[in-house]
Each structure stands twice: as structure tokens, then as C-alpha cells.
Design an enzyme around this catalytic site. Structure first.
Site, PDB file in Angstrom:
ATOM      1  CB  ILE A 160      -0.940   0.004   1.222  1.00 28.43           C
ATOM      2  CG1 ILE A 160      -1.698  -1.322   1.300  1.00 28.43           C
ATOM      3  CG2 ILE A 160      -1.879   1.189   1.153  1.00 28.43           C
ATOM      4  CD1 ILE A 160      -2.495  -1.671   0.056  1.00 28.43           C
ATOM      5  CD  GLU A 161       4.652   1.215  -3.343  1.00 25.93           C
ATOM      6  OE1 GLU A 161       5.185   2.189  -3.909  1.00 25.93           O
ATOM      7  OE2 GLU A 161       4.861   0.035  -3.675  1.00 25.93           O
ATOM      8  CE1 TYR A 162      -3.042   8.101  -5.214  1.00 26.96           C
ATOM      9  CE2 TYR A 162      -4.758   7.845  -3.560  1.00 26.96           C
ATOM     10  CZ  TYR A 162      -4.224   8.518  -4.653  1.00 26.96           C
ATOM     11  OH  TYR A 162      -4.878   9.599  -5.159  1.00 26.96           O
TER      12      TYR A 162
END
Length: 319
Positions: A160-162
Site C-alpha cells: 500500500i503506497e498510495y
């Protein structure tokens, strides 16, 4: 200077070297160490899943990515040019997935990546609904209509990078973990930014329900870069190691492309960093962000069998 050897002696040495290469996966598998790699975003460099697993180098393969989910959205896989899930084309991967699992490789579905469509789960109940759908579609092995057919994947990885996607990942992890039984373990992992705590996944990691956490020592934080020096990198690693919930393993995340400006070369990693991190009680191995055929095999040999690596290097030096 290399010693002078007769042709017959060289042939014997080469034969021994070939045997060492053949048995290196067995050496690695006996140690508490694994190599995790992401697959699905670069057909030219990655090759097929079957080819990847047949190397014997990898313990975990993260299928990248399930890029759309949550808030009532229909699941959508994005494996770039490997296959088109929307038309049912990714069901052809089922035999390769099963071949990997037959070799003892855990295959996980990775959620997220750098796509913006999953920016958050809408509620705790939405997280539980997504977990139920993930299990029924990808983990249960009883959904022949699923985008990968009726294969039973081993677990779920969170990448999860957003920005702003911090909500409800802990509820998702808890719901997925509730499906664990003596007959089927649901393996859970996460890819975390090197800054502690991870701004998005901190709560999910603190549940203690993840099997391993892979810290990205290559993303947009200068303290992760090799140019910051091994001492700075090791301080960050030690912070993670001392803070991780008991029973979770810690992986060192790397880009396998040594030309990347923030990335340590294999030589620096294996001589200055690896000897220190392997002494951590929760060291689990390394994570490769992608598979690049040119140099990625340098890392697995080092990360899971230093002694075997040294024997290989010594043998090469006399030929």
C-alpha cells in the site's frame, strides 16, 4: 593471480561447482531464510512464473497486483502484458501457479502497488467484505469462475503506497487471519516504507498477525539510500527489528537493478549490510521489488547462504 591447473583438474572443479549450484536450493531451504519477489509487471525481464519458480531461488512470489478493490469496486488484476484478466486470459496461469506451489513456493496475491484506484477502504465492514471476497475468489480453491481459476493461493501481501490510504487495513488483516485453520494457513505479508512506523500500514503491522514485513530500502526517503551509508541504513533496520511484533519476520527490501541511484550494489549489500542484519533474531530474508534476470541471482545466494556464497566465489577464483 589464479593458480595454474591442468585441464582435468579444472574439469573436476567445474563439476564440483555445478553440483554446488544444483544443491544450493537445498542448502537454503534448511535455513530460517526466504527470498520474496514481486512478479507481474515486466514480461521481458521476469519471464514466466514457471521459470521463476524453477530457479529454486525464491520462497515467496507476490503476484503484482490486484489494483482495484474496496468501496464496492469489482476486483481487477493488473499483470501488465503477462495476461488480460478482464477477458479471462489470466486463468491460463493456474498450471504455473500450481507448479510453483508443488515446489514449495508460497504464492501470494499483492494488493495495491502505485495505482490510485484503491486509495482506501471505506469502512471496517468494507474491509471485512473485501477479506471475504479475497478468500472466496483467490484463497479457497473453490471458485472456478475467478480471474485465476480455482487455484488456492497461499495468502495476501499488502503493498500500500498510495498517499492517504491509511484507513482500515488492520481490519482487513484481522478478517483474513480469521480464515486460518489447521488445514490451511493464510499467509500474510506487507511491504512497508523504511520510515518507522509506516504511515499507512502501521496499525496493520501492529496487529502482530502478519507473517513477515518487508521494509523498502529504496523508496523516496534518503535515509534508505545506499549513499546515506551502511551505518544509517542499519540504524533504520535495527529500529524496525526492535519494534516488530514478536513472531513476525523482517525482510530487507531491495531493487534488483544495481544501476538505480538509491540502490546498494550487491557487493556493498553483501559485505557491509548483510552480515549485520542476519544477526537480528527476526531476520527473515530479502525482498526483491522485481525480477531482473541479469543480476537478481546474486542476491538469493548471498541472503540465504553466506557460506555457500563464499565457497562459490572461492571456487570461481581458482578457475
Amino acid at each position: 593471480m589464479a593458480a595454474a591447473y591442468s585441464q582435468s583438474t579444472k574439469s573436476l572443479l567445474l563439476g564440483a561447482f555445478s553440483l554446488l549450484l544444483a544443491f544450493s536450493p537445498l542448502i537454503r531451504s534448511s535455513e530460517a531464510c526466504g527470498i520474496s519477489v514481486y512478479w507481474g509487471q515486466n514480461l521481458a525481464q521476469e519471464g514466466s512464473l514457471r521459470e521463476l519458480c524453477e530457479t529454486g531461488n525464491y520462497s515467496y512470489v507476490n503476484l503484482a497486483y490486484l489494483s482495484t478493490f474496496g468501496c464496492g469496486q469489482k476486483f481487477a488484476l493488473n499483470f501488465t502484458d503477462h495476461c488480460d484478466a478482464a477477458s479471462g486470459g489470466c486463468k491460463s496461469l493456474s498450471t504455473e501457479l500450481q507448479a510453483c506451489q508443488n515446489r514449495g513456493v508460497k504464492v501470494l496475491l499483492s494488493l495495491g502497488g502505485n495505482d490510485t484506484r484503491y486509495n482506501q477502504l471505506c469502512s471496517a465492514q468494507d474491509a471485512r467484505n473485501v477479506a471475504d471476497d479475497l478468500y472466496n475468489t483467490f484463497l479457497s480453491g473453490s471458485n472456478s469462475d475467478g480471474p485465476l481459476g480455482d487455484v488456492s493461493l497461499d495468502g495476501i501481501d499488502l503493498d500500500i503506497e498510495y498517499p492517504g490510504s491509511v484507513n482500515y487495513w488492520d481490519y482487513l488483516v484481522e478478517a483474513l487471519a480469521s480464515y486460518r485453520t489447521p488445514e490451511k494457513n493464510v499467509y500474510l505479508s506487507a511491504s512497508a516504507s523504511c520510515s518507522y512506523p509506516d504511515k499507512d500500514l502501521g496499525k496493520a503491522i501492529n496487529t502482530g498477525l502478519l507473517n513477515h514485513v518487508a521494509v523498502r530500502f529504496y523508496d523516496d526517503n534518503p535515509q534508505c539510500y545506499c549513499s546515506a551509508g551502511a551505518e544509517r541504513i542499519l540504524q533504520t533496520w535495527n529500529g524496525w527489528s526492535s519494534s516488530l511484533p514478536e513472531g513476525n519476520q523482517l525482510f530487507f527490501g531491495l531493487l534488483p537493478n544495481s544501476n538505480a541511484g538509491s540502490q546498494c550494489t550487491p557487493e556493498v549489500f553483501t559485505t557491509e549490510i548483510l552480515p549485520v542484519i542476519t544477526s537480528s533474531p527476526n531476520y527473515g530474508g530479502i525482498m526483491l521489488r522485481a525480477l531482473y534476470k541479469d543480476i537478481s541471482t546474486l542476491y538469493p545466494a548471498a541472503a540465504c547462504s553466506n557460506e555457500a556464497l563464499h565457497r562459490r566465489q572461492s571456487l570461481i577464483s581458482v578457475l
